[in-house]
Scaffold this motif. Structure first.
Motif, PDB file in Angstrom:
ATOM      1  N   TYR A  43       0.827  -1.206   0.000  1.00 11.36           N
ATOM      2  CA  TYR A  43       0.000   0.000   0.000  1.00 11.36           C
ATOM      3  C   TYR A  43       0.861   1.256   0.000  1.00 11.36           C
ATOM      4  N   ASN A  45       0.095   5.430   0.087  1.00 10.26           N
ATOM      5  CA  ASN A  45      -0.982   6.398   0.267  1.00 10.26           C
ATOM      6  C   ASN A  45      -0.405   7.749   0.703  1.00 10.26           C
ATOM      7  N   TYR A  84      -1.691  -1.416  -4.167  1.00  7.47           N
ATOM      8  CA  TYR A  84      -2.642  -0.312  -4.021  1.00  7.47           C
ATOM      9  C   TYR A  84      -1.912   1.020  -3.906  1.00  7.47           C
ATOM     10  N   SER A  86      -2.786   5.210  -3.764  1.00  9.95           N
ATOM     11  CA  SER A  86      -3.844   6.218  -3.704  1.00  9.95           C
ATOM     12  C   SER A  86      -3.316   7.543  -3.165  1.00  9.95           C
ATOM     13  N   ASN A  87      -3.971   8.615  -3.584  1.00  8.50           N
ATOM     14  CA  ASN A  87      -3.662   9.968  -3.118  1.00  8.50           C
ATOM     15  C   ASN A  87      -2.190  10.312  -3.329  1.00  8.50           C
ATOM     16  N   GLU A 111      -4.643  -1.482  -7.941  1.00  7.56           N
ATOM     17  CA  GLU A 111      -5.569  -0.345  -7.862  1.00  7.56           C
ATOM     18  C   GLU A 111      -4.776   0.959  -7.824  1.00  7.56           C
ATOM     19  N   LYS A 113      -5.536   4.951  -7.647  1.00  6.61           N
ATOM     20  CA  LYS A 113      -6.668   5.812  -7.323  1.00  6.61           C
ATOM     21  C   LYS A 113      -6.189   7.184  -6.845  1.00  6.61           C
ATOM     22  N   ASN A 114      -6.838   8.230  -7.351  1.00  5.12           N
ATOM     23  CA  ASN A 114      -6.543   9.605  -6.931  1.00  5.12           C
ATOM     24  C   ASN A 114      -5.064   9.954  -7.119  1.00  5.12           C
ATOM     25  N   GLU A 135      -8.393   1.598 -12.241  1.00  2.32           N
ATOM     26  CA  GLU A 135      -7.885   2.959 -12.247  1.00  2.32           C
ATOM     27  C   GLU A 135      -9.056   3.890 -11.996  1.00  2.32           C
ATOM     28  N   GLU A 136      -8.876   4.819 -11.053  1.00  2.00           N
ATOM     29  CA  GLU A 136      -9.937   5.762 -10.712  1.00  2.00           C
ATOM     30  C   GLU A 136      -9.334   7.129 -10.411  1.00  2.00           C
ATOM     31  N   ASN A 137      -9.867   8.143 -11.067  1.00  2.00           N
ATOM     32  CA  ASN A 137      -9.498   9.533 -10.800  1.00  2.00           C
ATOM     33  C   ASN A 137      -7.991   9.787 -10.958  1.00  2.00           C
TER      34      ASN A 137
END
Length: 148
Positions: A43, A45, A84, A86-87, A111, A113-114, A135-137
């Motif tokens: 992860y 983040n 993962y 994200s951000n 994943e 994301k963001n 994939e998101e944003n």
């Protein structure tokens, strides 16, 4: 994470980090066909950097100078799953993600994301042998397509 992995790595958390300079890749997982083992549940983040080659890179055949010098006697493909991100923010990157899995043991459950990159210098992404990629944003301001 990698490249000399023959056991396993799991449950790694990188949170709330910021670099003040360039990095080769923000999040880099590498292995080769001789090592085996597993990499799972990693992860990343709330991470920022100035510039990077890839924001996320996974390469399953990294042998550097040994690739053509030493034969592979036994193939052991590393299982890679549960990655993962994200951000994430990056000022300049060559690409957002470059994922190179092996057809015999694809990378799965990734994943992204963001993610925000101000400027992409070469290409948006490259994906080879990856299952269940989400994939998101993912956004960027400027995309300078690599000329061939």
């Amino acid at each position: 994470v990698g490249s000399e992995i023959s056991g396993g790595i799991r449950n790694i958390y990188m949170d709330n980090c910021k670099t003040t300079s360039s990095v080769l890749n923000m999040f880099y997982i590498k292995t080769n066909h001789r090592r085996g083992g597993f990499i799972e549940d990693i992860y990343m983040n709330n991470v920022e950097c100035k510039s990077a080659g890839s924001v996320l890179a996974i390469d399953t055949e990294v042998l550097y100078q040994w690739k053509d010098l030493v034969p592979t006697y036994e193939t052991r493909i590393t299982k890679i799953s549960g990655i993962y991100m994200s951000n994430v923010k990056c000022d300049v990157a060559d690409n957002v993600y470059d994922l190179k899995g092996d057809i015999r043991q694809p990378i799965y459950d990734v994943e992204i994301k963001n993610v925000y990159v101000k400027k992409i210098n070469k290409y948006y992404n490259q994906v080879l042998n990856v299952l269940n990629l989400k994939e998101e944003n993912v956004k960027y301001d400027e995309y300078v397509e690599e000329k061939k």
